[in-house]
Structures are given as C-alpha cells and as structure tokens.
Design a protein around this motif. Structure first.
Motif, PDB file in Angstrom:
ATOM      1  N   TRP A 401     -37.723  94.701  67.820  1.00 47.66           N
ATOM      2  CA  TRP A 401     -37.722  93.639  68.823  1.00 47.66           C
ATOM      3  C   TRP A 401     -37.942  92.259  68.218  1.00 47.66           C
ATOM      4  CZ3 TRP A 401     -40.650  94.566  74.051  1.00 47.66           C
ATOM      5  CH2 TRP A 401     -40.059  95.637  74.747  1.00 47.66           C
ATOM      6  N   ASN A 402     -38.345  92.183  66.976  1.00 46.10           N
ATOM      7  CA  ASN A 402     -38.851  90.927  66.408  1.00 46.10           C
ATOM      8  C   ASN A 402     -37.728  89.915  66.201  1.00 46.10           C
ATOM      9  OD1 ASN A 402     -40.240  88.902  65.146  1.00 46.10           O
ATOM     10  ND2 ASN A 402     -40.957  90.146  63.415  1.00 46.10           N
ATOM     11  N   LEU A 403     -37.738  88.881  67.041  1.00 48.01           N
ATOM     12  CA  LEU A 403     -36.786  87.782  66.900  1.00 48.01           C
ATOM     13  C   LEU A 403     -37.457  86.556  66.296  1.00 48.01           C
ATOM     14  CD1 LEU A 403     -34.942  88.098  70.344  1.00 48.01           C
ATOM     15  CD2 LEU A 403     -34.219  88.963  68.112  1.00 48.01           C
ATOM     16  N   GLY A 404     -38.539  86.799  65.569  1.00 44.44           N
ATOM     17  CA  GLY A 404     -39.271  85.711  64.939  1.00 44.44           C
ATOM     18  C   GLY A 404     -40.493  85.263  65.708  1.00 44.44           C
ATOM     19  N   ASN A 405     -40.788  85.924  66.833  1.00 45.20           N
ATOM     20  CA  ASN A 405     -41.906  85.499  67.679  1.00 45.20           C
ATOM     21  C   ASN A 405     -43.065  86.479  67.690  1.00 45.20           C
ATOM     22  OD1 ASN A 405     -40.229  83.323  68.529  1.00 45.20           O
ATOM     23  ND2 ASN A 405     -39.275  84.675  70.039  1.00 45.20           N
ATOM     24  N   ALA A 406     -42.961  87.557  66.921  1.00 44.93           N
ATOM     25  CA  ALA A 406     -43.983  88.604  66.977  1.00 44.93           C
ATOM     26  C   ALA A 406     -45.367  88.064  66.627  1.00 44.93           C
ATOM     27  CB  ALA A 406     -43.607  89.754  66.043  1.00 44.93           C
ATOM     28  N   ASP A 407     -45.460  87.181  65.644  1.00 47.09           N
ATOM     29  CA  ASP A 407     -46.764  86.640  65.250  1.00 47.09           C
ATOM     30  C   ASP A 407     -47.392  85.821  66.379  1.00 47.09           C
ATOM     31  OD1 ASP A 407     -46.542  87.835  62.809  1.00 47.09           O
ATOM     32  OD2 ASP A 407     -45.923  86.025  61.744  1.00 47.09           O
ATOM     33  N   ALA A 635     -40.276  77.203  78.884  1.00 44.34           N
ATOM     34  CA  ALA A 635     -41.544  77.706  78.361  1.00 44.34           C
ATOM     35  C   ALA A 635     -41.369  78.447  77.037  1.00 44.34           C
ATOM     36  CB  ALA A 635     -42.215  78.606  79.387  1.00 44.34           C
ATOM     37  N   GLY A 636     -40.287  78.180  76.327  1.00 38.09           N
ATOM     38  CA  GLY A 636     -40.108  78.764  74.995  1.00 38.09           C
ATOM     39  C   GLY A 636     -40.133  80.278  75.007  1.00 38.09           C
ATOM     40  N   ILE A 637     -40.967  80.856  74.132  1.00 30.58           N
ATOM     41  CA  ILE A 637     -41.009  82.312  73.991  1.00 30.58           C
ATOM     42  C   ILE A 637     -41.602  83.007  75.211  1.00 30.58           C
ATOM     43  CG2 ILE A 637     -41.209  82.114  71.489  1.00 30.58           C
ATOM     44  CD1 ILE A 637     -44.171  82.912  71.779  1.00 30.58           C
ATOM     45  N   TRP A 638     -42.162  82.227  76.147  1.00 31.04           N
ATOM     46  CA  TRP A 638     -42.788  82.814  77.338  1.00 31.04           C
ATOM     47  C   TRP A 638     -41.843  82.857  78.528  1.00 31.04           C
ATOM     48  CZ3 TRP A 638     -46.828  85.274  75.753  1.00 31.04           C
ATOM     49  CH2 TRP A 638     -47.535  84.784  74.648  1.00 31.04           C
ATOM     50  N   ASN A 639     -40.628  82.312  78.381  1.00 34.05           N
ATOM     51  CA  ASN A 639     -39.650  82.403  79.455  1.00 34.05           C
ATOM     52  C   ASN A 639     -39.325  83.867  79.740  1.00 34.05           C
ATOM     53  OD1 ASN A 639     -39.216  79.618  79.929  1.00 34.05           O
ATOM     54  ND2 ASN A 639     -37.858  79.502  78.135  1.00 34.05           N
ATOM     55  N   LEU A 640     -39.165  84.186  81.011  1.00 35.73           N
ATOM     56  CA  LEU A 640     -38.841  85.545  81.426  1.00 35.73           C
ATOM     57  C   LEU A 640     -37.424  85.629  81.972  1.00 35.73           C
ATOM     58  CD1 LEU A 640     -42.075  86.574  83.387  1.00 35.73           C
ATOM     59  CD2 LEU A 640     -41.428  87.303  81.079  1.00 35.73           C
ATOM     60  N   ALA A 641     -36.773  86.739  81.700  1.00 36.87           N
ATOM     61  CA  ALA A 641     -35.545  87.119  82.391  1.00 36.87           C
ATOM     62  C   ALA A 641     -35.951  88.125  83.459  1.00 36.87           C
ATOM     63  CB  ALA A 641     -34.541  87.729  81.417  1.00 36.87           C
ATOM     64  N   VAL A 642     -35.769  87.757  84.718  1.00 38.85           N
ATOM     65  CA  VAL A 642     -36.205  88.577  85.843  1.00 38.85           C
ATOM     66  C   VAL A 642     -34.986  89.223  86.484  1.00 38.85           C
ATOM     67  CG1 VAL A 642     -37.414  88.592  88.060  1.00 38.85           C
ATOM     68  CG2 VAL A 642     -38.164  87.047  86.231  1.00 38.85           C
ATOM     69  N   PHE A 690     -39.379  89.092  78.280  1.00 42.10           N
ATOM     70  CA  PHE A 690     -39.141  87.842  77.562  1.00 42.10           C
ATOM     71  C   PHE A 690     -37.655  87.718  77.229  1.00 42.10           C
ATOM     72  CE2 PHE A 690     -43.635  88.769  76.032  1.00 42.10           C
ATOM     73  CZ  PHE A 690     -44.214  87.930  76.980  1.00 42.10           C
ATOM     74  N   VAL A 691     -37.143  86.502  77.348  1.00 41.25           N
ATOM     75  CA  VAL A 691     -35.719  86.267  77.134  1.00 41.25           C
ATOM     76  C   VAL A 691     -35.323  86.719  75.716  1.00 41.25           C
ATOM     77  CG1 VAL A 691     -33.916  84.506  76.980  1.00 41.25           C
ATOM     78  CG2 VAL A 691     -35.656  84.364  78.774  1.00 41.25           C
ATOM     79  N   GLY A 692     -34.288  87.537  75.646  1.00 42.65           N
ATOM     80  CA  GLY A 692     -33.809  88.051  74.375  1.00 42.65           C
ATOM     81  C   GLY A 692     -34.299  89.439  74.043  1.00 42.65           C
ATOM     82  N   LEU A 693     -35.358  89.891  74.725  1.00 47.95           N
ATOM     83  CA  LEU A 693     -35.921  91.217  74.491  1.00 47.95           C
ATOM     84  C   LEU A 693     -35.595  92.138  75.666  1.00 47.95           C
ATOM     85  CD1 LEU A 693     -39.450  90.377  73.023  1.00 47.95           C
ATOM     86  CD2 LEU A 693     -37.313  90.832  71.803  1.00 47.95           C
ATOM     87  N   PRO A 694     -35.666  93.453  75.467  1.00 47.90           N
ATOM     88  CA  PRO A 694     -35.464  94.366  76.599  1.00 47.90           C
ATOM     89  C   PRO A 694     -36.470  94.086  77.709  1.00 47.90           C
ATOM     90  CG  PRO A 694     -35.409  95.560  74.505  1.00 47.90           C
ATOM     91  CD  PRO A 694     -35.870  94.169  74.187  1.00 47.90           C
TER      92      PRO A 694
END
Length: 753
Positions: A401-407, A635-642, A690-694
C-alpha cells in the motif's frame, strides 16, 4: 453395527497409569451432530459452492474406507473397529476421525480439494466461540480427531496474532493435569500437521487456486507457541521473505488484499480460475507472479495464455515478478475469460491440529478463536473506531500500500497512542468520516418538510356523510375550480451521538407550492413542487454537510365511513451535497449528488362534539436516500474517497388529532395532534479510504429510535379573492426523543385560482 475408531492412549495418558490411579480407562467421543452453537465475533460458513450444508461442521468418529483410484472411488464400511494412534500417522489420508465441513459426500480420507475444511469467519474484535458436544464411551480410550480448518479475516483490521483455545463449560481453559476428563491438543501428532498457514498455491507447492507458488515457492506460515490447551499463532512469514516485503507480518483483512487477474483457463466457470497477475499498488500496478513450473511448462503456458488473449507470445513480455504490459491488461479486460477479483486466500489461514477427547463430565467444550491486533486497533472502543484504526494501521504497515505516506501514518498512530483514552478516541475518529450518518438524517428532515407542507386533510361531518372540508388544517373548498397553495417552512433539530456516528445538528429551509383538483366531494388529487436547502453540522467541530435541491410529489385525498380521511403522497427529491471535514489541522472538501424518494400514507377518523372535532390518527412514512461517491480534496494524505451510499428510514406513528372551530361560522380553526413515532433504519457499511489506497468499511448506524411528535396550528378563511376566498395559516411541529429533537415552523396560503 457402526464401529468407533479410537486411538491407543500412547504417551498422553497410558492406560496402565490410569488404571493404577484408579481412574476410568474410558473416554468420550464427538457427536456426529457436534455443534451446539456459536457466539462472539464470527460464524461458521456453510459454503454452498462446495456442497457444505448447515451448520457447516460435523464430526466423523469412524471413517468409511475409500477404495479405487480416486476417479471411481467407492466407500465401504470397515468390518471391525480400527484403533489408530495419530502420533504414528505420516499423512492425513490415514486419519480415521476428524472434524470436517458438513458435506455428506466427504470423509476424513477424501481427496485433497474436495472441500473438507471447516470455514470460520472472524468478523470483529471479539473471539469466536464454537460450543461442541461430546458423548461418554465405556468402550474406548481417549479418541483423537484431526481438524481440517480454515479461518478468514473479515474483522476490518490486520490480525497480528491468533489464539486457539480449548475451554470447559464454564469458560476456563481445559486442565492438562486430567487429560482423561478433558479435551486437549495432541501436540505429538505432528506428522499430519500442526500449525496455520496461508493456503497453498499462493505461497508454497500444492493448492487449487492459480499456478503453484504464484508469489513464492516457500510456504507462508504463522509462528506457533503450543501448549496442551492453547495454540498461540504470531507473525506470518515465508522462507524467502516475499510475504514480509509486500504484505508485512500479519494476516490481512478482506479489505486489504490486492485484486488479482483471473483466467478461466478451461472454460469452466464452476471451478477456480487461474491467477495470472496481481495489482501491486506501490509497484505501479498489474504484476506477474513467480510461476514455478519449469522452463518447458512455462513456455507452454505462455502460448496458451497468449492464444486466449488473442496476442503474440512476445506481447506478454512475461518476466517473473515483472509488470504486465498495458496492452495485455486491456486485452484481458475485453475478454470474457478474464475477470478481476480479490485474491481471497491472502486473508485466509488453514488451521491444522489434532484434539484428544476425554470423558468430559458436562458433555461439552468450547473451541475459541481469539484474534489479536496492533496496539492502535486494540485501543478502539467502538466498531467505528476499530475499523478506522484497522485501516490506519494498514496504511502504515502493509508494504504494497505504501505510496510514500506510510511514515506519516505511522507517526500519527504514535501520536494518538500517546494521548489519554478520551483524546485517543477523538483523534482516531477524526481520521475517518465520523458523520456519514448525517446524509440520512438530513435527507429525512428534508423529506418530512415536504410532507408537513402538504398538511393533513380536514373533513366535514354532516347528515349526508363526510366530505373534504373547505376550512382549516391544510384544506380548502372542493368544487369545479383548480385550487392551489404555497408554503414557507423551516426546521431545526439535533441527532445525538451513537456508537458509530457522532451527533449533528440539522437546519432546513424550503418553499413548496401545489395545485389540486376535486374528483368528487370526497376525493381529490394534486401535485406539488418545492425548493429545499439544509445543513447538518457535526458535533465537536468535525465538519458539515450542506444540501440543496428541488422536490416534486403527487398526492391524493379521500374520505371513508362517517368521519374518516385518507391521504397518500409519493415524491422525489433531486439533491446536491457539499461536505467539509476537519482532519489533522486541515479541511477536506467534497462535493457530490444524490436523490431521495419518499412516501407517506396518513389516516384518521374524526368525531364531532359541538365545535370540537377529534379522533385517532396513524401514518407510515418512508425516506430512501441515495448518495453518489465522492473524493475529497484539500487535506493531502488525509483526503478520503467515499463510496456511494444508500439509506432508508421508515416512520410509523399513532396518536390523536383534533380541530376546534374558534368562531361560530368555523372560519377560524385551531388544530393539533400528538403522536408516538417509531423510526427504523438499517445500519450500513460505507466504503471509504485514503485517496489512492483500497477502501475500508465505515460502519454507519441507522436511525433507530422513538420520539413524540407534536403539531399545533391555526387557520383562518379570508373572504374575497373573486368570491372564492383564501385560507391563511401557520403551524408549529416538534419532535421530542432521547436521541432526536426537532422544531419546525411553517406559514401557508391556500386559495382558488
């Protein structure tokens, strides 16, 4: 006569030792109908695709011996009892007693792939308890049963550890000091299997799904610490480290496993298709597996695959673990022999163990499957928090899942775990969409506004029967002319916080207008249109949902008996929504469309006592809302796809209403009603991630509560207007409950054209 297949006591509890101690040298067996029941966070799945019948589990305490070559095999009863020591067995085909899926055509020694495994599904943080019955036997010593098991992770979070426990009827661990009176794990019967692993075929040789060793030739197993009453499974790994590289060290949840590209390679949809590629999110997309077939077999397979896709072999560009060319992806998506589905076995674990049944005094025991989770998940106290924490944990810990935001996700987890429990809950809930339920609540209020704007019909009770009234309470004279009305209305209410949805305040505003014509003195029909606007503001500053749109409805009114009236309305609302959600010091914004259908059926039966008309009333209303999916920004990495969502609320009311003629002519009337209302709405699971993730699953509580509805109003008839007159009115409506409160005002004018 049926024979029981038992094993010698061997090293577990020698017969001589038991006899010397004066204990009985007999034990118990499992009933064929072994299941008493299940409870907790999961269930046993009776898979109809594999011929498994309810309740999904059975015990075989004797086995029919298989003869033949597997294709023409028959089963015959053994001529005599066979005592079998499971500790000496080398393979499972020699097993004589077993716990197995409830397929009447399958036995302990049936061929591999015939659906022997008992399928348990774990659905939440609670342990799954499986209560099973035993029967005393004075003929045999302790009896071994091999368990063909499989469990699936449908909890919503990674399972980091799994404990399988044997409990007595009081919920205590079975006592290893008295094996003759207990049910315990036989830790010595290791040759036929003791442990848990991902199903073969993805990792390791064998299996029935896809090619052998799709990801790796090395099996993926859970680390085991074993005792006589507990099997504790920990980290999941495989020999070459492939699993850790892509999937971490835990059993993934159903929502976390990747999609696979499957090929119906024998034109038989009834069997399992071959896995060709998987969607490696962090690796750029569709990726081939590592197919361990040998050079010649690989070349033959490539030719067959290319022919099925209608491309040249070179176009496959097959490299083990390499990217699938877009041309091949497009060809597969356009080909009916190929389909995309999740790789289910990445969330499944085969469970292999042997239990030894003693003479249990209570005649029952419990097999418990208790999952464990990461610390952030264990901190959750509600289902919403649990699934939100499980998703956040996956974003930090699942490598593919890591698109560079895991940390960044991991840092947020660390921050949340450093807070006190109340602050933990608040911070955790804000990472998800904690007020998705406000869509349904806002929709219900907007729909009720339209029903209230129409009002309820009044009746005139006379010597010639009952007719629709020409005065008061939402009605006017019925004649040959077309009649109309206009109404301004608004309301303000509040929905309290529930286990899985934070509370919110709702404000609505609207305008409605309609026309109506009489079919007879006792029947009329009409249409109404309206514009509407509303806002749901979540508690604790979490955000808000703004709605606007228009409404159209058709309605009819009639009378019955001496004093009865009936009204029906069916409507549609076209809606637009704008959302804001406050998360991590930022504002996530969304925009989407939706619609709502609504209906109401209202009836009453009125009695006259001088200037007062009163009687019982009842109604049923239903509001069905549908909202399109949307993606947040800002909201960057916190944006949701609903994902899209649907909700329905049904209201059933019963009470009393009345009208009072203030003046002798009845031109001015006061009216009111009091009713108990039961609201019932289904809970839902909404896809969000999160946008980009399942996407994960966000639980949303349905509107399920009781309240009291109060309605008060007054109308007056103004003469004039071409001799036809007009009715002016105003009303208050209120709803009062423990978890819901609403107040509305409306003013209206009704007249003949």
């Amino acid at each position: 006569m049926r024979k029981i297949i038992a094993r010698k006591l061997g090293t577990v509890a020698p017969i001589a030792l038991i006899a010397a101690l004066g204990a009985p040298a007999f034990a118990g067996t499992l009933d064929d109908d072994v299941l008493i029941g299940t409870s907790g966070g999961g269930y046993i799945f009776a898979d109809p695709a594999e011929g498994v019948l309810e309740p999904g589990i059975r015990a075989v305490t004797f086995t029919k011996t298989r003869i033949g070559d597997g294709q023409t095999a028959e089963y015959v009863e053994p001529f005599e009892a066979i005592e079998t020591d499971f500790e000496t067995l080398e393979k499972r085909s020699e097993v004589t007693n077993c716990l197995i899926a409830n397929n009447p055509d399958v036995y302990c020694d049936s061929e591999r792939g015939t659906g022997k495994r008992i399928k348990t599904r774990l659905t939440g943080p609670e342990a799954l308890d499986i209560r099973m019955r035993t029967t005393p036997s004075d003929e045999y010593a302790q009896v071994d049963y091999f368990t063909f098991g499989k469990t699936s992770n449908l909890t919503g979070a990674r399972i980091t550890d799994l404990s399988i426990q044997l409990l007595d009827a009081d919920g205590n661990l079975m006592n290893p000091e008295t094996p003759e009176a207990a049910v315990l794990f036989n830790l010595a019967a290791t040759a036929i299997g003791l442990g848990a692993n991902l199903p073969d075929g993805l990792y390791g040789d064998g299996g029935n799904e896809g090619e052998i060793g799709f990801f790796s030739p090395d099996a993926a197993e859970l680390a085991l610490t074993a005792s006589a009453n507990t099997l504790d499974f920990g980290a999941l790994s495989n020999g070459d480290g492939h699993y850790a590289t892509y999937f971490g060290d835990a059993l993934l949840d159903d929502s976390m496993v990747p999609d696979g590209l499957f090929w119906d390679d024998n034109d038989n949809p009834a069997d399992e298709s071959a896995l060709i590629a998987w969607n490696n999110i962090s690796g750029g997309g569709w990726t081939y597996g590592i197919i361990e077939l040998g050079d010649a077999a690989i070349e033959a397979r490539k030719i067959e695959l290319a022919a099925a896709l209608g491309v040249e072999v070179d176009a496959l560009n097959y490299v083990p673990g390499g990217a699938v060319p877009q041309e091949i992806v497009d060809a597969a998506q356009a080909n009916g022999l190929f389909s995309v589905a999740i790789i289910e076995d990445l969330r499944n674990a085969n469970l292999n163990f042997t239990i030894t049944v003693g003479n249990v005094e209570t005649g029952e025991f419990t097999l418990r499957l208790a999952p464990g989770f990461a610390p952030i998940v264990e901190a959750a106290t509600t289902e919403y928090q649990f699934r939100t924490a499980g998703y956040l944990d996956a974003a930090a810990e699942v490598p593919y899942w890591n698109l560079g935001n895991a940390d960044a996700y991991a840092a947020e987890i660390t921050r949340i775990l450093g807070l006190d429990p109340a602050a933990q809950a608040d911070a955790l809930e804000q990472t998800g969409f904690s007020f998705l339920g406000a869509f349904s609540g806002l929709g219900m209020n907007l729909g009720r506004d339209q029903v209230f704007a129409l009002g309820r019909p009044s009746v005139e009770i006379g010597t010639d029967g009952v007719t629709l009234s020409s005065k008061g309470d939402g009605s006017w004279s019925m004649g040959d002319d077309l009649r109309g009305f206009a109404s301004l209305h608004g309301s303000s209410g509040s929905y309290e916080t529930t286990a899985n949805s934070i509370g919110y305040d709702v404000d609505t505003r609207g305008f409605s207008a309609g026309v109506e014509t009489a079919i007879s003195p006792t029947m009329s029909v009409g249409v109404m249109v309206g514009g509407l606007d509303g806002t749901a503001e979540a508690f604790a500053g979490r955000g808000e949902i703004d709605a606007s749109g228009w409404s159209v409805a058709a309605y009819g009114r009639t009378t019955f008996g001496v004093g009865g009236s009936l009204q029906a309305v069916v409507g549609y609302q076209d809606l637009s929504f704008d959302t804001t959600r406050n998360v991590a010091g930022m504002v996530a914004e969304g925009s989407t469309d939706g619609s709502q259908t609504f209906m109401a059926l209202q009836a009453d039966y009125m009695f006259r006592q001088g200037a007062l008309t009163w009687g019982p009333m009842a109604s049923i209303e239903r509001y069905d809302i549908s909202v399109d999916g949307f993606t947040e920004t800002g909201a960057g990495i916190w944006n949701l796809a609903v994902g899209e969502q649907d909700g329905a609320v049904t209201l059933v009311s019963a009470g009393v209403r009345g009208e009072y003629a203030v003046d002798a002519a009845g031109n001015t009337r006061a009216y009111g009603s009091l009713a108990m209302t039961k609201a019932s709405g289904d809970d839902a699971m909404i896809a969000a991630g999160f946008v980009g993730l399942p996407s994960g699953s966000t639980p949303v509580d349905g509107i399920d509560q009781d309240w009291v509805d109060v309605n008060l109003g007054m109308t007056t008839t103004i003469p004039g207007f071409g001799g036809k007159g007009a009715v002016l009115g105003g009303e208050y409506r209120g709803s009062f409950g423990d978890d819901y409160e609403n107040h509305g005002l409306g003013v209206f004018v009704k007249m003949a054209f």
